[in-house]
Design an enzyme around this catalytic site. Structure first.
Site, PDB file in Angstrom:
ATOM      1  N   ASP A  80      -6.710 104.807  40.749  1.00 41.98           N
ATOM      2  CA  ASP A  80      -7.763 104.634  41.760  1.00 41.98           C
ATOM      3  C   ASP A  80      -7.219 104.798  43.178  1.00 41.98           C
ATOM      4  OD1 ASP A  80      -6.322 102.206  41.156  1.00 41.98           O
ATOM      5  OD2 ASP A  80      -7.795 101.065  42.314  1.00 41.98           O
ATOM      6  N   GLU A 145      -6.215  99.071  40.662  1.00 36.12           N
ATOM      7  CA  GLU A 145      -5.173  98.360  41.421  1.00 36.12           C
ATOM      8  C   GLU A 145      -5.662  97.981  42.809  1.00 36.12           C
ATOM      9  OE1 GLU A 145      -1.764  97.651  44.084  1.00 36.12           O
ATOM     10  OE2 GLU A 145      -3.279  99.197  44.276  1.00 36.12           O
TER      11      GLU A 145
HETATM   12 ZN    ZN Z   1      -1.055 101.709  45.528  1.00 33.19          ZN
END
Ligand code: ZN
Length: 403
Positions: A80, A145
């Protein structure tokens, strides 16, 4: 626009990954999964997709080692990327345009699609050269994340699927270094604490000065803010004197609430602080200090946590950790030095460390300013190619640690 890198397969694969808009919010990870499956096919390696949470796939490509009973190596990256303000970009953020002077512009080019692709390219080069590594290498690509990793690495690291991989050591992301010969590694992180301190007092007329011991909510709030801000000033001084800011406790006053009318003494005032506790601070002592301040401030002063992350032990970098000594030697042998520091922010490596597994954040990006999350995030083609060179040696070194 054609460039001299049009026939460079490593650059073209990188660009293909960068063009996938795996951008928050509400990411559809399907195109990432498809792309990674294609990479696995080309590498002739098995790939597993774990969907521990619906629509949040974890992709793991595995290269079996000669001594597959030994604990394995995990090379982790997140798929992401953070949102963009497209109007501030020189080139569209999901076109992976390469400028005339060799800069690749894309969201995620630094944070951290470059590292995920370096993991893959390192393995591709080693495999094509006929190398066999002692230990099994797992290359993982995780979701989310950038929004805390709750449905990503946190869930994965705690799963039975993760346990089965028998991981002995993890590499994750650090950050670029503006110096030409120095690489940052992170071996630990600070701990997030967000707290609200509430100060209560007797309401009354705004014209009064209540005599004696009783304090107003405002006086109590003043005492609390003074304590936190004094500690903040001490820590700030350390940074001004050259201490790495990952090594200090950061405190910021972020919200103040309360009061009903300007001529009425408030019944309640509250103040919020965002705190990142330095890795070497005793958490119990820190908490006791806050309790003491609240008592000292007066009656009816309480605090509660909005966020209270657990303290996670840093990875200890010494000769006993042979993965570390092997990594450092491989990097030094190539003419680069390593600067090991505490991560000023947070990464998925914390969830791996929480499982008792040593983890080092290692992004071999030299001569580059930090542009993660910035407008016009970019990375030079040569820096990326050099990064693959370094990653190749690094992976070889850690996966050949004998025991
Ligand atoms: Zn990162």
């Amino acid at each position: 626009m054609s460039t001299k890198w049009d026939n460079d397969e490593e650059i073209q694969r990188f660009r293909e990954y960068l063009k996938i808009p795996s951008v928050h919010p509400d990411i559809d990870y399907n195109d990432c999964v498809k792309f990674l499956k294609k990479q696995a096919r080309e590498l002739d390696l098995p790939v597993a997709v774990y969907e521990l949470v619906a629509r949040k796939p974890v992709v793991v490509i595995t290269w079996e080692g000669v001594h597959k009973q030994l604990p394995s190596i995990l090379l982790n990256s997140h798929m992401d990327v953070v949102p963009v303000y497209e109007e501030h970009w020189t080139h569209p953020p999901f076109a992976a345009v390469i400028s005339k002077d060799g800069l690749i512009y894309a969201r995620g080019v630094q944070d951290m699609k470059c590292i995920g692709m370096m993991h893959l390219e390192a393995v591709r080069r080693l495999k094509n050269a006929g190398v066999r590594l002692k230990r099994t290498v797992h290359i993982s690509f995780v979701p989310d994340e950038e929004i805390g990793g709750v449905d990503g690495m946190r869930a994965f690291a705690a799963s039975k699927e993760f346990k089965k991989l028998n991981i002995g050591f993890e590499l994750d992301e650090s950050g670029p270094n503006p110096k030409p010969n120095e690489i940052y590694v992170f071996y630990g992180e600070r701990t997030s604490r967000q707290i609200v301190v509430t100060c209560r007092g007797e309401p009354g007329h705004g014209s009064l000065l209540i005599a004696g011991g009783a304090r107003t909510a405002g006086e109590k709030l003043h005492y609390i803010i003074d304590k936190f801000m004094t500690l903040r000033a001490q820590e700030k001084k350390k940074v001004d004197e050259g201490t790495w800011f990952g090594d200090v406790t950061t405190i910021n006053l972020t919200q103040i609430e309360g009061g009903i009318q300007i001529n009425v003494l408030p019944e309640k005032l509250s103040v919020s602080f965002d705190i990142r506790i330095a890795a070497d601070i005793d958490h119990e002592e820190f908490e006791n200090m806050i309790s003491r301040w609240c008592k000292e401030a007066g009656d009816d002063v309480t605090f509660e946590y909005v966020v209270k992350n657990p303290q996670i032990k840093s990875t200890i970098l010494n000769d006993k950790l042979t993965f570390w000594t092997a990594l450092e030697k491989a990097v030094n042998d190539m003419g680069f030095t390593i600067n090991p520091v505490i991560c000023p922010g947070a990464t998925d490596a914390r969830y791996v460390r929480q499982q008792g597994i040593p983890a080092i954040n290692f992004s071999p990006l030299v001569s580059s300013p930090l542009l993660a999350h910035a407008h016009d995030e970019c990375l030079h083609v040569d820096v990326y190619k050099k990064g693959i060179d370094i990653m190749e040696r690094a992976v070889q070194a850690v996966a050949n640690v004998p025991n």
